[in-house]
Design a protein around this motif. Structure first.
Motif, PDB file in Angstrom:
ATOM      1  N   GLY A  47     -12.022  17.536  41.683  1.00 34.65           N
ATOM      2  CA  GLY A  47     -10.734  16.509  41.951  1.00 34.65           C
ATOM      3  C   GLY A  47      -9.299  17.036  42.268  1.00 34.65           C
ATOM      4  O   GLY A  47      -8.379  16.224  41.797  1.00 34.65           O
ATOM      5  N   GLU A  48      -9.237  18.012  43.153  1.00 35.49           N
ATOM      6  CA  GLU A  48      -8.131  18.037  43.500  1.00 35.49           C
ATOM      7  C   GLU A  48      -7.248  17.757  44.194  1.00 35.49           C
ATOM      8  O   GLU A  48      -6.716  17.562  44.813  1.00 35.49           O
ATOM      9  CB  GLU A  48      -7.937  19.731  44.111  1.00 35.49           C
ATOM     10  N   TRP A  49      -9.126  16.999  45.394  1.00 37.43           N
ATOM     11  CA  TRP A  49      -8.035  16.699  46.622  1.00 37.43           C
ATOM     12  C   TRP A  49      -7.773  14.833  46.094  1.00 37.43           C
ATOM     13  O   TRP A  49      -7.844  13.538  47.456  1.00 37.43           O
ATOM     14  CB  TRP A  49      -9.711  15.615  46.977  1.00 37.43           C
ATOM     15  N   MET A  50      -7.536  14.532  44.845  1.00 32.62           N
ATOM     16  CA  MET A  50      -6.896  12.855  44.066  1.00 32.62           C
ATOM     17  C   MET A  50      -5.701  12.989  43.623  1.00 32.62           C
ATOM     18  O   MET A  50      -4.623  12.625  43.224  1.00 32.62           O
ATOM     19  CB  MET A  50      -7.922  12.803  43.196  1.00 32.62           C
ATOM     20  N   GLU A  51      -4.966  15.029  44.413  1.00 34.65           N
ATOM     21  CA  GLU A  51      -3.922  15.395  43.655  1.00 34.65           C
ATOM     22  C   GLU A  51      -2.510  15.364  44.762  1.00 34.65           C
ATOM     23  O   GLU A  51      -3.447  15.950  45.453  1.00 34.65           O
ATOM     24  CB  GLU A  51      -3.581  16.174  42.988  1.00 34.65           C
ATOM     25  N   ASN A  55       1.874  16.586  43.014  1.00 35.83           N
ATOM     26  CA  ASN A  55       1.181  16.164  40.930  1.00 35.83           C
ATOM     27  C   ASN A  55       0.363  18.015  40.828  1.00 35.83           C
ATOM     28  O   ASN A  55       0.258  18.000  39.950  1.00 35.83           O
ATOM     29  CB  ASN A  55      -0.167  15.506  41.234  1.00 35.83           C
ATOM     30  N   ARG A  56      -0.029  18.527  42.175  1.00 35.93           N
ATOM     31  CA  ARG A  56      -0.312  19.708  41.574  1.00 35.93           C
ATOM     32  C   ARG A  56       0.464  20.157  41.318  1.00 35.93           C
ATOM     33  O   ARG A  56       0.642  21.514  40.073  1.00 35.93           O
ATOM     34  CB  ARG A  56      -0.506  20.212  43.216  1.00 35.93           C
ATOM     35  N   ASN A  59       0.617  19.750  37.212  1.00 35.84           N
ATOM     36  CA  ASN A  59       0.006  20.326  36.786  1.00 35.84           C
ATOM     37  C   ASN A  59      -0.019  21.643  36.390  1.00 35.84           C
ATOM     38  O   ASN A  59      -0.704  22.454  35.462  1.00 35.84           O
ATOM     39  CB  ASN A  59      -1.936  19.741  37.583  1.00 35.84           C
ATOM     40  N   ARG A 155      -4.001  16.011  33.557  1.00 33.45           N
ATOM     41  CA  ARG A 155      -4.618  16.999  34.419  1.00 33.45           C
ATOM     42  C   ARG A 155      -3.895  15.240  35.637  1.00 33.45           C
ATOM     43  O   ARG A 155      -4.666  14.048  35.281  1.00 33.45           O
ATOM     44  CB  ARG A 155      -5.892  16.991  35.055  1.00 33.45           C
ATOM     45  N   GLN A 156      -2.623  15.048  36.488  1.00 35.85           N
ATOM     46  CA  GLN A 156      -2.325  13.975  37.356  1.00 35.85           C
ATOM     47  C   GLN A 156      -3.112  14.641  38.254  1.00 35.85           C
ATOM     48  O   GLN A 156      -3.526  15.185  38.808  1.00 35.85           O
ATOM     49  CB  GLN A 156      -0.753  14.638  37.473  1.00 35.85           C
ATOM     50  N   THR A 157      -3.361  12.926  38.944  1.00 39.57           N
ATOM     51  CA  THR A 157      -3.860  12.794  40.085  1.00 39.57           C
ATOM     52  C   THR A 157      -2.664  11.024  40.815  1.00 39.57           C
ATOM     53  O   THR A 157      -1.444  11.409  40.829  1.00 39.57           O
ATOM     54  CB  THR A 157      -5.146  11.341  40.135  1.00 39.57           C
ATOM     55  N   MET A 158      -2.813  11.192  42.221  1.00 43.70           N
ATOM     56  CA  MET A 158      -2.073   9.986  42.539  1.00 43.70           C
ATOM     57  C   MET A 158      -1.378   9.315  42.005  1.00 43.70           C
ATOM     58  O   MET A 158      -0.576   8.346  42.431  1.00 43.70           O
ATOM     59  CB  MET A 158      -2.768   9.909  44.096  1.00 43.70           C
TER      60      MET A 158
END
Length: 254
Positions: A47-51, A55-56, A59, A155-158
């Motif tokens: 899921g980190e590829w969407m941050e 965002n990281r 989080n 959990r934030q994403t882009m």
């Protein structure tokens, strides 16, 4: 007569510049292994590829803020055991059940649906109007404010982002909570919740220290969110300039 430049100062052809740049990049990547991290880095997840980077950071700040709230909860339970005894078998049991209600539900019944700042207000309400667990009310309220500041997600994403206004407001509410913990008393003049202590018996500054950390992180996130929009046009211009003119600028002799 003009003296020839030493070989080390002579202009380099463009291909030599490119080769030097590649060698430097490889050396830099190789050298990264020489730096030591803080041993807190987490393994990559799918899921980190969407941050994004922002965002990281958000989080990670939320993770640390929630951990600070847990430490405060346990410290308050240790100093106010009457609160967890209202509904749990131990302080650890009360902590686990509180976070289960926050993560999965159902809501704690004595809060009567209150969340956010309303739950914090209940924690300091007079005993005749609120008889539930005051520590759990605080934690439920704080967790809701942290989630709202994080774009109303755990959990934030882009597609998400920090709300600068909500993060700033949450920071002020945590400051108010800290003040209420030290000043709000019952009819008998005793604090509704014992928190910080500096006395002959020792020092207990867990609540002050951890809540101050939360305030600092939230203020930093609020400032970062403000800068994100202020810098958007400038960052775009800089990226365009370096992307289009960077190779040409690298060929200019210095």
């Amino acid at each position: 007569m003009r003296l020839p430049l030493p070989a080390s100062l002579a202009p380099m052809p463009a291909r030599h510049l490119l080769l030097s740049g590649l060698i430097g990049a490889c050396a830099l990547l190789a050298g990264c292994g020489m730096f030591h991290d803080t041993k807190r880095a987490e393994p990559y997840t799918q899921g980190e590829w969407m941050e994004s980077g922002a965002n990281r950071v958000a989080n990670l700040a939320l993770r640390d803020n929630l951990e600070s709230v847990r430490r405060v909860q346990l410290s308050l339970y240790r100093r106010n055991p009457r609160e967890w005894r209202k509904w749990a078998a131990s302080a650890d049991d009360a902590v686990a059940r509180t976070w289960q209600a926050i993560d999965q539900g159902p809501p704690l019944p004595w809060l009567r649906g209150a969340t956010g700042i309303e739950a914090v207000r209940l924690a300091f309400a007079p005993p005749e109007t609120y008889a539930g667990d005051r520590v759990a009310a605080l934690v439920v309220g704080w967790a809701a404010m942290l989630k709202q500041a994080n774009g109303d997600t755990w959990r934030q994403t882009m597609i998400d982002g920090v709300s600068a206004e909500n993060a700033f407001r949450a920071a002020r509410n945590f400051e108010i909570s800290l003040w209420l913990l030290s000043s709000r008393t019952g009819a008998d003049g005793q604090p509704l919740l014992l928190s910080t202590e500096i006395s002959e018996r020792g020092r207990n500054l867990v609540v002050d220290r951890e809540l101050s950390k939360v305030v600092a992180r939230l203020d930093l996130l609020a400032a970062q969110a403000d800068e994100k929009y202020r810098r958007a046009a400038l960052d775009f211009s800089q990226n365009w300039l370096m992307g289009n003119l960077g190779p040409l600028l690298a060929m200019v002799p210095r």
